[in-house]
Write a protein that holds these residues in place. Structure first.
Motif, mmCIF file in Angstrom:
data_model
loop_
_atom_site.group_PDB
_atom_site.id
_atom_site.type_symbol
_atom_site.label_atom_id
_atom_site.label_comp_id
_atom_site.label_asym_id
_atom_site.label_seq_id
_atom_site.Cartn_x
_atom_site.Cartn_y
_atom_site.Cartn_z
ATOM 1 N N ARG A 1 0.811 -1.218 0.000
ATOM 2 C CA ARG A 1 0.000 0.000 0.000
ATOM 3 C C ARG A 1 0.847 1.272 0.000
ATOM 4 O O ARG A 1 0.362 2.343 0.373
ATOM 5 N N VAL A 2 2.077 1.153 -0.399
ATOM 6 C CA VAL A 2 2.951 2.324 -0.378
ATOM 7 C C VAL A 2 2.410 3.383 -1.341
ATOM 8 O O VAL A 2 1.977 3.081 -2.450
ATOM 9 N N ASP A 3 2.404 4.648 -0.885
ATOM 10 C CA ASP A 3 1.893 5.737 -1.717
ATOM 11 C C ASP A 3 2.863 6.911 -1.729
ATOM 12 O O ASP A 3 2.463 8.042 -1.958
ATOM 13 N N ARG A 4 4.116 6.648 -1.483
ATOM 14 C CA ARG A 4 5.127 7.710 -1.486
ATOM 15 C C ARG A 4 6.316 7.267 -2.336
ATOM 16 O O ARG A 4 6.520 6.073 -2.566
ATOM 17 N N PRO A 5 7.079 8.223 -2.874
ATOM 18 C CA PRO A 5 8.201 7.857 -3.734
ATOM 19 C C PRO A 5 9.174 6.917 -3.024
ATOM 20 O O PRO A 5 9.625 7.180 -1.909
ATOM 21 N N SER A 6 9.492 5.830 -3.656
ATOM 22 C CA SER A 6 10.435 4.866 -3.107
ATOM 23 C C SER A 6 11.063 4.096 -4.256
ATOM 24 O O SER A 6 10.544 4.082 -5.384
ATOM 25 N N GLN A 7 12.190 3.476 -3.973
ATOM 26 C CA GLN A 7 12.898 2.675 -4.962
ATOM 27 C C GLN A 7 13.442 1.429 -4.283
ATOM 28 O O GLN A 7 13.776 1.460 -3.097
ATOM 29 N N VAL A 8 13.545 0.344 -5.029
ATOM 30 C CA VAL A 8 14.184 -0.875 -4.544
ATOM 31 C C VAL A 8 15.494 -1.046 -5.304
ATOM 32 O O VAL A 8 15.498 -1.120 -6.540
ATOM 33 N N ARG A 9 16.599 -1.091 -4.554
ATOM 34 C CA ARG A 9 17.883 -1.368 -5.203
ATOM 35 C C ARG A 9 18.057 -2.877 -5.285
ATOM 36 O O ARG A 9 18.119 -3.561 -4.266
ATOM 37 N N VAL A 10 18.118 -3.373 -6.509
ATOM 38 C CA VAL A 10 18.241 -4.803 -6.752
ATOM 39 C C VAL A 10 19.717 -5.191 -6.790
ATOM 40 O O VAL A 10 20.608 -4.338 -6.801
ATOM 41 N N ASN A 11 19.966 -6.488 -6.842
ATOM 42 C CA ASN A 11 21.321 -6.972 -7.028
ATOM 43 C C ASN A 11 21.701 -6.932 -8.507
ATOM 44 O O ASN A 11 20.836 -6.908 -9.389
ATOM 45 N N ALA A 12 22.977 -6.906 -8.777
ATOM 46 C CA ALA A 12 23.474 -6.769 -10.146
ATOM 47 C C ALA A 12 23.056 -7.955 -11.006
ATOM 48 O O ALA A 12 22.769 -9.054 -10.511
#
Length: 278
Positions: free
Chosen positions: A61-72
């Motif tokens: 339910r996230v409603d704010r700017p966010s990012q997921v840093r993935v593995n290479a």
């Protein structure tokens, strides 16, 4: 779940390890403009699968700017990370590390679904290809991974990265991307040093910075928001009107100068003229 997010351009980015749900929740409720949820360096190999499994519930339910840093891409976890991100709300961007090969990066962007992609350049080859990477469809921003870049270049002095930083700023501007954010400042207790570093980064064309601790957020924000004096000076320039003019104090004003003034006011969230006292 929303923190106190500024109406100005995003300036503060807070990293949080994905295998700590309690910290992820606190970060999402923090004053950071953007939350960077890390599946890569901050998570030990033995914990990566569990961290990945926990994210859908945390971000449902996230409603704010966010990012997921993935593995290479060349790790054992990269493909599974992208598949996970593809199922998350589209407000969640993907942060891709170790970017250098445009074909590989394009495949990663596609694998993450229809969402903004934020690329980290962490090698000499990545920096050399900055403009090419910036032009890939779906790319929303570029940033430097300075620890890995230092190791790749053999740089031991901070000034040794100045050329790479300027190259990144130029590539973003040339590709029509936002100005890049600065890499993390690892001396968590040195807030004065952080402030000074941010001011120097701002002068070189960076806009905002990633943080490792919430205590760094207000320092970063204050360093990038224009001062009252800068706002006043920008308004004076805009009041001079269009075209090339010389102000009474001898300053020359043309469209390029006015464009910088507009940028200052936009960053400050300030109107072009002070409020009418009525």
């Amino acid at each position: 779940m929303t923190g106190e997010v500024s109406k100005r351009p995003a300036l503060t980015y807070l990293y949080v390890p994905a295998d700590r749900p309690d910290r992820v929740r606190k970060a999402l409720a923090s004053a950071a403009d953007v939350v960077l949820i890390d599946l890569e360096d901050a998570v030990a190999p033995a914990h990566k699968a569990a961290a990945r499994r926990a994210l859908p519930e945390l971000l449902d339910r996230v409603d704010r700017p966010s990012q997921v840093r993935v593995n290479a891409a060349d790790t054992a976890w990269g493909a599974a990370d992208l598949a996970l991100v593809a199922e998350l709300p589209t407000v969640v961007g993907v942060r891709i590390p170790k970017c250098a090969n445009p074909a590989v990066v394009s495949a990663q962007i596609a694998g993450a679904g229809d969402r903004p992609a934020h690329l980290l350049l962490e090698s000499a080859l990545g920096v050399e290809r900055a403009f090419e990477l910036a032009q890939l469809p779906g790319v929303a921003s570029l940033g430097l991974g300075e620890a890995d870049l230092r190791a790749d270049l053999g740089v031991t002095d901070d000034a040794g990265l100045d050329w790479a930083r300027s190259r990144l700023v130029n590539a973003c501007a040339a590709a029509g991307l936002p100005a890049p954010i600065m890499s993390v400042y690892t001396q968590l207790r040195d807030l004065a040093g952080l402030a000074d570093s941010c001011r120097r980064g701002r002068a070189r064309g960076f806009l905002g910075r990633a943080a490792l601790h919430p205590a760094q957020l207000p320092v970063i924000r204050d360093a990038f928001i224009p001062s009252a004096g800068e706002i006043s000076a920008a308004r004076q320039l805009l009041a001079a009107g269009n075209g090339a003019n010389a102000l009474p104090d001898g300053r020359f004003v043309d469209e390029a100068v006015l464009r910088q003034a507009r940028r200052t006011l936009a960053l400050a969230g300030a109107p072009a003229a002070p409020p009418d006292p009525g």
